[in-house]
Design a protein around this motif. Structure first.
Motif, PDB file in Angstrom:
ATOM      1  N   ALA A  80     -50.927  18.373  -6.229  1.00 19.77           N
ATOM      2  CA  ALA A  80     -52.093  17.510  -6.464  1.00 19.77           C
ATOM      3  C   ALA A  80     -51.708  16.047  -6.662  1.00 19.77           C
ATOM      4  CB  ALA A  80     -52.874  18.007  -7.680  1.00 19.77           C
ATOM      5  N   VAL A  81     -50.472  15.697  -6.311  1.00 16.66           N
ATOM      6  CA  VAL A  81     -50.005  14.315  -6.469  1.00 16.66           C
ATOM      7  C   VAL A  81     -49.696  13.739  -5.094  1.00 16.66           C
ATOM      8  CG1 VAL A  81     -48.243  12.808  -7.471  1.00 16.66           C
ATOM      9  CG2 VAL A  81     -49.036  14.822  -8.742  1.00 16.66           C
ATOM     10  N   ARG A  82     -50.243  12.566  -4.805  1.00 15.84           N
ATOM     11  CA  ARG A  82     -49.962  11.892  -3.540  1.00 15.84           C
ATOM     12  C   ARG A  82     -48.768  10.951  -3.712  1.00 15.84           C
ATOM     13  NH1 ARG A  82     -55.325  11.063  -4.309  1.00 15.84           N
ATOM     14  NH2 ARG A  82     -55.008   8.803  -4.529  1.00 15.84           N
ATOM     15  N   PRO A  83     -47.965  10.783  -2.677  1.00 18.00           N
ATOM     16  CA  PRO A  83     -46.762   9.943  -2.792  1.00 18.00           C
ATOM     17  C   PRO A  83     -47.053   8.537  -3.291  1.00 18.00           C
ATOM     18  CG  PRO A  83     -46.764  11.121  -0.703  1.00 18.00           C
ATOM     19  CD  PRO A  83     -48.085  11.389  -1.338  1.00 18.00           C
ATOM     20  N   GLU A  84     -48.174   7.965  -2.858  1.00 22.78           N
ATOM     21  CA  GLU A  84     -48.482   6.584  -3.224  1.00 22.78           C
ATOM     22  C   GLU A  84     -48.964   6.443  -4.666  1.00 22.78           C
ATOM     23  OE1 GLU A  84     -52.178   8.283  -1.133  1.00 22.78           O
ATOM     24  OE2 GLU A  84     -49.980   8.387  -0.914  1.00 22.78           O
ATOM     25  N   GLU A  85     -49.204   7.553  -5.346  1.00 27.27           N
ATOM     26  CA  GLU A  85     -49.684   7.488  -6.726  1.00 27.27           C
ATOM     27  C   GLU A  85     -48.568   7.272  -7.738  1.00 27.27           C
ATOM     28  OE1 GLU A  85     -53.523  10.023  -7.565  1.00 27.27           O
ATOM     29  OE2 GLU A  85     -52.013  11.314  -6.633  1.00 27.27           O
ATOM     30  N   CYS A  86     -47.325   7.453  -7.324  1.00 25.22           N
ATOM     31  CA  CYS A  86     -46.228   7.370  -8.285  1.00 25.22           C
ATOM     32  C   CYS A  86     -44.979   6.823  -7.613  1.00 25.22           C
ATOM     33  CB  CYS A  86     -45.937   8.743  -8.892  1.00 25.22           C
ATOM     34  SG  CYS A  86     -45.365   9.964  -7.680  1.00 25.22           S
ATOM     35  N   ASP A  87     -44.085   6.302  -8.436  1.00 24.16           N
ATOM     36  CA  ASP A  87     -42.753   5.943  -7.945  1.00 24.16           C
ATOM     37  C   ASP A  87     -41.661   6.687  -8.707  1.00 24.16           C
ATOM     38  OD1 ASP A  87     -42.497   4.517 -10.410  1.00 24.16           O
ATOM     39  OD2 ASP A  87     -43.337   2.728  -9.466  1.00 24.16           O
ATOM     40  N   THR A  88     -42.076   7.431  -9.745  1.00 27.47           N
ATOM     41  CA  THR A  88     -41.144   8.193 -10.566  1.00 27.47           C
ATOM     42  C   THR A  88     -41.753   9.560 -10.849  1.00 27.47           C
ATOM     43  OG1 THR A  88     -40.382   6.150 -11.619  1.00 27.47           O
ATOM     44  CG2 THR A  88     -39.827   8.214 -12.724  1.00 27.47           C
ATOM     45  N   VAL A  89     -40.933  10.600 -10.729  1.00 22.32           N
ATOM     46  CA  VAL A  89     -41.377  11.971 -10.992  1.00 22.32           C
ATOM     47  C   VAL A  89     -40.475  12.567 -12.065  1.00 22.32           C
ATOM     48  CG1 VAL A  89     -41.623  14.303 -10.039  1.00 22.32           C
ATOM     49  CG2 VAL A  89     -42.235  12.303  -8.639  1.00 22.32           C
ATOM     50  N   SER A  90     -41.069  13.173 -13.077  1.00 23.65           N
ATOM     51  CA  SER A  90     -40.286  13.871 -14.099  1.00 23.65           C
ATOM     52  C   SER A  90     -40.656  15.353 -14.093  1.00 23.65           C
ATOM     53  CB  SER A  90     -40.523  13.269 -15.487  1.00 23.65           C
ATOM     54  OG  SER A  90     -41.891  13.312 -15.836  1.00 23.65           O
ATOM     55  N   ILE A  91     -39.628  16.190 -14.165  1.00 26.29           N
ATOM     56  CA  ILE A  91     -39.818  17.639 -14.268  1.00 26.29           C
ATOM     57  C   ILE A  91     -38.820  18.137 -15.302  1.00 26.29           C
ATOM     58  CG2 ILE A  91     -39.896  19.849 -13.074  1.00 26.29           C
ATOM     59  CD1 ILE A  91     -40.151  18.371 -10.428  1.00 26.29           C
ATOM     60  N   ALA A  92     -39.310  18.681 -16.394  1.00 26.44           N
ATOM     61  CA  ALA A  92     -38.433  19.129 -17.479  1.00 26.44           C
ATOM     62  C   ALA A  92     -38.774  20.548 -17.889  1.00 26.44           C
ATOM     63  CB  ALA A  92     -38.556  18.197 -18.686  1.00 26.44           C
ATOM     64  N   GLY A  93     -37.744  21.277 -18.314  1.00 30.49           N
ATOM     65  CA  GLY A  93     -37.963  22.588 -18.906  1.00 30.49           C
ATOM     66  C   GLY A  93     -38.202  23.711 -17.922  1.00 30.49           C
ATOM     67  N   MET A  94     -37.903  23.493 -16.647  1.00 25.41           N
ATOM     68  CA  MET A  94     -38.058  24.546 -15.639  1.00 25.41           C
ATOM     69  C   MET A  94     -36.688  24.978 -15.141  1.00 25.41           C
ATOM     70  SD  MET A  94     -41.253  23.268 -13.314  1.00 25.41           S
ATOM     71  CE  MET A  94     -42.696  22.496 -14.027  1.00 25.41           C
ATOM     72  N   GLY A  95     -36.647  26.139 -14.502  1.00 30.57           N
ATOM     73  CA  GLY A  95     -35.409  26.611 -13.907  1.00 30.57           C
ATOM     74  C   GLY A  95     -35.038  25.790 -12.684  1.00 30.57           C
ATOM     75  N   GLY A  96     -33.753  25.778 -12.364  1.00 34.80           N
ATOM     76  CA  GLY A  96     -33.288  25.004 -11.225  1.00 34.80           C
ATOM     77  C   GLY A  96     -33.925  25.426  -9.915  1.00 34.80           C
ATOM     78  N   GLN A  97     -34.124  26.729  -9.722  1.00 35.57           N
ATOM     79  CA  GLN A  97     -34.738  27.196  -8.481  1.00 35.57           C
ATOM     80  C   GLN A  97     -36.182  26.732  -8.378  1.00 35.57           C
ATOM     81  OE1 GLN A  97     -33.198  28.975  -5.809  1.00 35.57           O
ATOM     82  NE2 GLN A  97     -35.076  28.130  -4.939  1.00 35.57           N
ATOM     83  N   THR A  98     -36.901  26.757  -9.491  1.00 33.42           N
ATOM     84  CA  THR A  98     -38.291  26.292  -9.486  1.00 33.42           C
ATOM     85  C   THR A  98     -38.359  24.811  -9.142  1.00 33.42           C
ATOM     86  OG1 THR A  98     -38.927  27.952 -11.124  1.00 33.42           O
ATOM     87  CG2 THR A  98     -40.381  26.052 -10.880  1.00 33.42           C
ATOM     88  N   ILE A  99     -37.452  24.021  -9.710  1.00 35.83           N
ATOM     89  CA  ILE A  99     -37.427  22.588  -9.404  1.00 35.83           C
ATOM     90  C   ILE A  99     -37.156  22.369  -7.921  1.00 35.83           C
ATOM     91  CG2 ILE A  99     -36.163  20.439  -9.788  1.00 35.83           C
ATOM     92  CD1 ILE A  99     -35.776  21.341 -12.705  1.00 35.83           C
ATOM     93  N   ALA A 100     -36.189  23.101  -7.369  1.00 37.12           N
ATOM     94  CA  ALA A 100     -35.887  22.974  -5.939  1.00 37.12           C
ATOM     95  C   ALA A 100     -37.099  23.351  -5.095  1.00 37.12           C
ATOM     96  CB  ALA A 100     -34.687  23.847  -5.576  1.00 37.12           C
ATOM     97  N   ASP A 101     -37.802  24.409  -5.479  1.00 42.50           N
ATOM     98  CA  ASP A 101     -38.987  24.836  -4.731  1.00 42.50           C
ATOM     99  C   ASP A 101     -40.075  23.762  -4.768  1.00 42.50           C
ATOM    100  OD1 ASP A 101     -37.750  27.237  -4.158  1.00 42.50           O
ATOM    101  OD2 ASP A 101     -38.799  28.374  -5.712  1.00 42.50           O
ATOM    102  N   ILE A 102     -40.255  23.126  -5.925  1.00 42.81           N
ATOM    103  CA  ILE A 102     -41.265  22.070  -6.054  1.00 42.81           C
ATOM    104  C   ILE A 102     -40.933  20.902  -5.128  1.00 42.81           C
ATOM    105  CG2 ILE A 102     -42.136  20.278  -7.622  1.00 42.81           C
ATOM    106  CD1 ILE A 102     -41.993  22.387  -9.865  1.00 42.81           C
ATOM    107  N   LEU A 103     -39.677  20.497  -5.105  1.00 39.69           N
ATOM    108  CA  LEU A 103     -39.276  19.373  -4.257  1.00 39.69           C
ATOM    109  C   LEU A 103     -39.364  19.741  -2.776  1.00 39.69           C
ATOM    110  CD1 LEU A 103     -36.199  18.020  -6.265  1.00 39.69           C
ATOM    111  CD2 LEU A 103     -38.604  17.316  -6.413  1.00 39.69           C
ATOM    112  N   ALA A 104     -38.978  20.966  -2.445  1.00 35.76           N
ATOM    113  CA  ALA A 104     -39.042  21.402  -1.046  1.00 35.76           C
ATOM    114  C   ALA A 104     -40.476  21.408  -0.529  1.00 35.76           C
ATOM    115  CB  ALA A 104     -38.423  22.790  -0.905  1.00 35.76           C
ATOM    116  N   ALA A 105     -41.422  21.709  -1.415  1.00 39.27           N
ATOM    117  CA  ALA A 105     -42.834  21.738  -1.023  1.00 39.27           C
ATOM    118  C   ALA A 105     -43.444  20.341  -0.950  1.00 39.27           C
ATOM    119  CB  ALA A 105     -43.628  22.601  -2.009  1.00 39.27           C
TER     120      ALA A 105
END
Length: 229
Positions: A80-105
């Motif tokens: 639900a986030v568009r690239p132009e809405e942010c210049d910094t992304v924070s993701i904390a407290g998740m597993g490494g695989q979940t973080i990779a999946d979020i970025l891949a998507a």
């Protein structure tokens, strides 16, 4: 108005966010990180996103109580986030695989225009390996301690070369070796990996390749730890 108290992990991330940033906080939970940053004026704007409605309701209350504007999105990852809405992304407290999946998507996170501040709870080696395999550069690693456990926060940006790196070389990055507290972190890591190796050696049916891989992880960490002395 009282300031928002952050855990050591969140405080570590907050300290790395550039002044004037437009932040997307993924898995925002109760919104403590973006609310704190908005209160202090460190960020120009922030969005909070979470997959669960309950935490978002709590985040909305926190934002209202502290008088800050925090748009909230009910969604998985960065959907639900568009690239132009942010210049910094924070993701904390998740597993490494979940973080990779979020970025891949969200392939736009690899465009080199967005700073990614990531605090994985598990599978940190695998996450570093994924970064390098997909052209993400680890610009900085910061060590923080919360209670008795050490964590790392990775400052990552896309646009780098694609590198195939064996998992045994992903226990740390060159950036981690420059961090304050790196030797203490590696010492704890070494102790954990030695225990894992001893457990494998005492087993009756351990694959030789897996055992050799674990020995190599121990060797690499031990060498780096000794060189930091």
């Amino acid at each position: 108005m009282e300031r928002m108290i952050l855990t050591p992990r969140l405080a570590c991330i907050a300290a790395l966010i550039p002044r004037g940033a437009r932040l997307a906080d993924i898995g925002t939970d109760h919104g403590k990180l973006p609310v704190s940053l908005l209160l202090s004026g460190r960020v120009a704007a922030a969005i909070g996103s979470d997959i669960r409605q309950g935490p978002l309701d709590h985040a909305a209350r926190n934002a209202a109580e502290h008088g800050v504007a925090l748009p909230l999105r009910l969604a998985a990852g960065l959907e639900a986030v568009r690239p132009e809405e942010c210049d910094t992304v924070s993701i904390a407290g998740m597993g490494g695989q979940t973080i990779a999946d979020i970025l891949a998507a969200a392939p736009w996170t690899g465009d080199g225009e967005h700073l990614l501040l990531l605090q994985p709870m598990t599978m940190v080696y695998e996450l570093r390996q994924w970064f390098w395999a997909h052209g993400y550069m680890i610009e900085c690693e910061t060590v923080c301690r919360e209670e008795r456990r050490y964590y790392v926060v990775l400052s990552v940006r896309g646009g780098g070369p694609v590198r195939v790196v064996p998992l045994s070389s992903c226990a740390f990055s060159p950036a981690l070796l420059q961090a304050a507290g790196a030797r203490d972190y590696l010492e704890k890591l070494l102790q954990r990996e030695i225990r894992a190796l001893e457990g494998m050696q005492s087993g009756s049916a351990v694959d030789r390749a897996v055992l050799d891989g674990q020995r190599e992880i121990v060797r690499v960490i031990k060498q780096a730890w000794e060189e930091l002395a």
